[in-house]
Design an enzyme around this catalytic site. Sequence first.
Site, PDB file in Angstrom:
ATOM      1  N   LYS A  41      42.102  36.307  40.411  1.00 29.91           N
ATOM      2  CA  LYS A  41      43.037  36.236  39.604  1.00 29.91           C
ATOM      3  C   LYS A  41      42.870  37.364  38.924  1.00 29.91           C
ATOM      4  CE  LYS A  41      45.284  33.818  41.881  1.00 29.91           C
ATOM      5  NZ  LYS A  41      44.828  33.735  43.420  1.00 29.91           N
ATOM      6  N   GLU A  74      44.067  30.774  30.829  1.00 27.42           N
ATOM      7  CA  GLU A  74      45.073  31.641  31.041  1.00 27.42           C
ATOM      8  C   GLU A  74      46.092  30.727  30.190  1.00 27.42           C
ATOM      9  OE1 GLU A  74      46.661  33.902  33.563  1.00 27.42           O
ATOM     10  OE2 GLU A  74      48.029  32.437  34.165  1.00 27.42           O
ATOM     11  N   ASN A 124      51.926  21.539  40.803  1.00 30.87           N
ATOM     12  CA  ASN A 124      51.457  22.775  40.966  1.00 30.87           C
ATOM     13  C   ASN A 124      52.288  23.331  42.691  1.00 30.87           C
ATOM     14  OD1 ASN A 124      51.637  23.492  38.204  1.00 30.87           O
ATOM     15  ND2 ASN A 124      48.795  22.610  38.403  1.00 30.87           N
ATOM     16  N   GLU A 153      54.264  36.954  42.426  1.00 34.88           N
ATOM     17  CA  GLU A 153      55.324  35.932  41.646  1.00 34.88           C
ATOM     18  C   GLU A 153      55.217  35.948  39.949  1.00 34.88           C
ATOM     19  OE1 GLU A 153      52.803  32.610  42.946  1.00 34.88           O
ATOM     20  OE2 GLU A 153      53.701  32.627  44.908  1.00 34.88           O
ATOM     21  N   GLU A 202      51.223  36.123  39.614  1.00 40.19           N
ATOM     22  CA  GLU A 202      49.606  36.542  40.715  1.00 40.19           C
ATOM     23  C   GLU A 202      50.647  37.229  42.033  1.00 40.19           C
ATOM     24  OE1 GLU A 202      48.437  32.792  41.757  1.00 40.19           O
ATOM     25  OE2 GLU A 202      49.835  32.251  43.093  1.00 40.19           O
ATOM     26  N   PHE A 220      53.053  10.902  44.915  1.00 42.46           N
ATOM     27  CA  PHE A 220      53.082  11.962  45.830  1.00 42.46           C
ATOM     28  C   PHE A 220      51.226  11.766  46.331  1.00 42.46           C
ATOM     29  CE2 PHE A 220      56.332  12.946  42.778  1.00 42.46           C
ATOM     30  CZ  PHE A 220      57.014  13.180  43.566  1.00 42.46           C
TER      31      PHE A 220
END
Length: 749
Positions: free
Chosen positions: A142, A226, A266, A306, A319, A400
């Site tokens: 990354k 980030e 995410n 992305e 990324e 979830f």
Amino acid sequence: QRLLTSSSIQKEPELTINKATKHENKTFTKILIANRGEISRRIIQTCKKLNIQTVAIYSTADSKSPHVQEADESICVGPTASSDSYLHVDNVCKAIEMTGAQAVHPGYGFLSENAEFCKRVTDMNVKFIGPTSDAIVVMGDKITSKKIAKDAGVNVIPGYEDFVVSPDDAIRVANEIGYPVMIKATSGGGGKGMRVCYKDEQVREGFTLSTAEAKSFFNDERLFIEKFIEKPHHIEIQLLAGRKNGEKDLDILCFVERECSIQRRNQKIIEESPSTLLTPETRAEMVRQVKSLVRKVDYTSAGTVEFLVDEKQNFYFLEMNTRLQVEHPVTEMVSGDVDLVYGMINVAAGNGIPTEYLDLVKNGYDFTSLTPEDIDGLTVPHKGHAIEARIYAEDPVRGFLPATGPLLQYMEPPLKLPCYQSDDNDNDDGCRIRVDSGVKPGSIISQYYDPMISKLIGYSPNNRDESIKVLKGALDRYVIKGIGHNSSFLSDVLRNKSFIEGNTPTNFIDCHYPDGFTGVKLSDYERAELVAVAATVNLWRREFLDLPPLSLTTDSEEGAEVIVCIGGMFGNASIVKVTDHHSILVRHLPNNKNGENEESDVVPKEYEVSLDDIEYDVMNPIVETVINGEQKAFQIQNEDNTGVFNVHFEGAYVDCVVMSEEEYKLSSYMKEPKVVDTSSFILSPMPGTLMSYAVNDGDEVLDGQEICIVEAMKMQNVLRSVRSGVIKKCHAQVGSSLMKDERIVEFDT
């Protein structure tokens, strides 16, 4: 099926002429698929069309999986744990040797972005169906990829361009950047090893959890930080790049964007194409930057870049995924059923991008009025709209959390729904459904692998609204029993007004479900539709079983009157009058049992449901109806020994009881079962492994304090105290396997 018991020498692969393709290009005769589940089946499907033999690898737990049965050959690569099988480079390479495969398709996940594996395969004189190992190294990291993207003129997110090595280091960097920040695994993807943090304490905890997940999923625990862009849209560009052997020019195709903003933890759960946010100008500029990056890296094969895009059309590089994406079907469906797997195979065989795909762009635009800059911003022409929903084995009501167990009943929806079929049933250009699944009835969803059951895609050649209706109809007709799953939540999202309007930033779930998902809330009229169908089906069932009618009223003009309770015997009751004229009258009673109904001041509102048609078979859980001229589907499961049967409608799963008026009156004298008090315990919310305790017997804890970590599906889940108090006993042992609702910690009362 074969086991890794011997080795053989791998010979230089000789590519053959494949007569199945439109052009006599050289291609492979045997491909090993280094993956499992639905993506393996997807690759097998394309290989069969190309007359290419396939080899499936599997762990001992997957020996009877559909991908193993559908491949031409199969070979076991190790025990259940993925680290000992699907992620074991030596074992997979040995399988390549033993089977004589000429090429390897890695799918997504597992070894798909492992540069060491790619190089090992290439060194064996076997083709890796994907990019080069060098491209995987620079774009899979990354931090490095961000630097390269910046050099290529791609917009990037502000952040720290190095690794963080400790919780204190991470806190220092987070404060330099400014909150909120995102902790990310440098080799990560799929939402694994990622945490959003708004303060120092979250960074400290997030560093520990993300490190553990990154090591478990990617065998690389390096992290970076980030700036976190709030309320963005997650938008990505699918690309296919390649060159023919001996040619210098690199062909690049970019497809219309995918919007992947509906995410939990995410992890994407709903994807669609095209996006409702992008303007044509923004799309063209994104495509130009993507092509610049591809040329910079000299990237070949399928890949995805992305971006995060804000509401003002500002976009930032997130990324690059150097593999096939989970959500690639939506791109294929809106692009004239382009086959990206075929494209990857063709590029790997040295034939470049299939000529018919290049022709889509050449024949799709008038180039006479376009500048070179305009041409560089073109995508493959697209038509209609596609939406994909990921069906996961998880409990959306419990945040979830993953669910495990066998699929006791499993029926996929029809690929064409009755309500959206075109007049010409042989015409493939109409609305349709696609199901990419890796399971069958009886399959077991275990804690060792990703909990995704399937991908369900709804396509309309016309517009987004219609594709939403198609996907909703497919979810209503998708039968999954035996384990918890998220289809009800997906249905609720598709019903949401903001989603329908296209307002779908990445905080969509946090915004619309701030207190979590508690189930689909049916409107009063939808409740009337449900109880009307339940009463009608019950009437037919009693006739089929030669049982006396519940209602004492037998006059066909008056109709049969029954009581339907939603939520079981003690749930909300409705009076339902069924006539022979397809007109059903429904009155919802006030929710006050114990003999108080007659004394209530509330006047029940009456609803008329026009049941124009109904198709019901006692052997089929799907009940097709036409209500007020609209096609609707219900799922109805057989009664248990107490007369309760489950009905699924519009994403709502409800227990129903159909009673006579006399039975309903008598039920008011019955007491509801007492709910077991578990407030003194912390229970495991899902099957998993207890990784660590943060407390000991006798410790005082505060509300919200960390108690322990449970790992499930390789995800680290922190369990916190829901009260202040003293720990009486830690019941479970660290390292032990936990059942759902098993007691972990007991409080002193």
